[in-house]
Design a protein around this motif. Structure first.
Motif: not given
Length: 75
Positions: A35, A38-42
């Protein structure tokens, strides 16, 4: 429970809750590698370990890009 409790993905909810309590007592920071940042770009979490302890390294793209530029040779 919540939808998070039913989620099969790590971290295991009981383990996560235990470590959240531990870091709260130690005034630390609970991080989930999948996470961060960012959760969408670990991305990988970088930690510096010294004789004084350890700390998270927060990299900035601008500083890294500036440091990677090779200055022109003079003379």
């Amino acid at each position: 429970g919540t939808d998070d409790d039913k989620n099969k993905m790590p971290p295991h909810r009981q383990a996560a809750n235990y470590y959240k309590d531990v870091v709260k007592e130690l005034r630390g920071e609970f991080l989930v590698t999948m996470e961060e940042p960012k959760t969408w770009a670990p991305k990988p979490i970088e930690i510096e370990i010294t004789g004084m302890g350890f700390k998270r390294i927060l990299s900035t793209a601008g500083a890294a890009a500036a440091a990677a530029v090779i200055p022109p040779r003079a003379g």
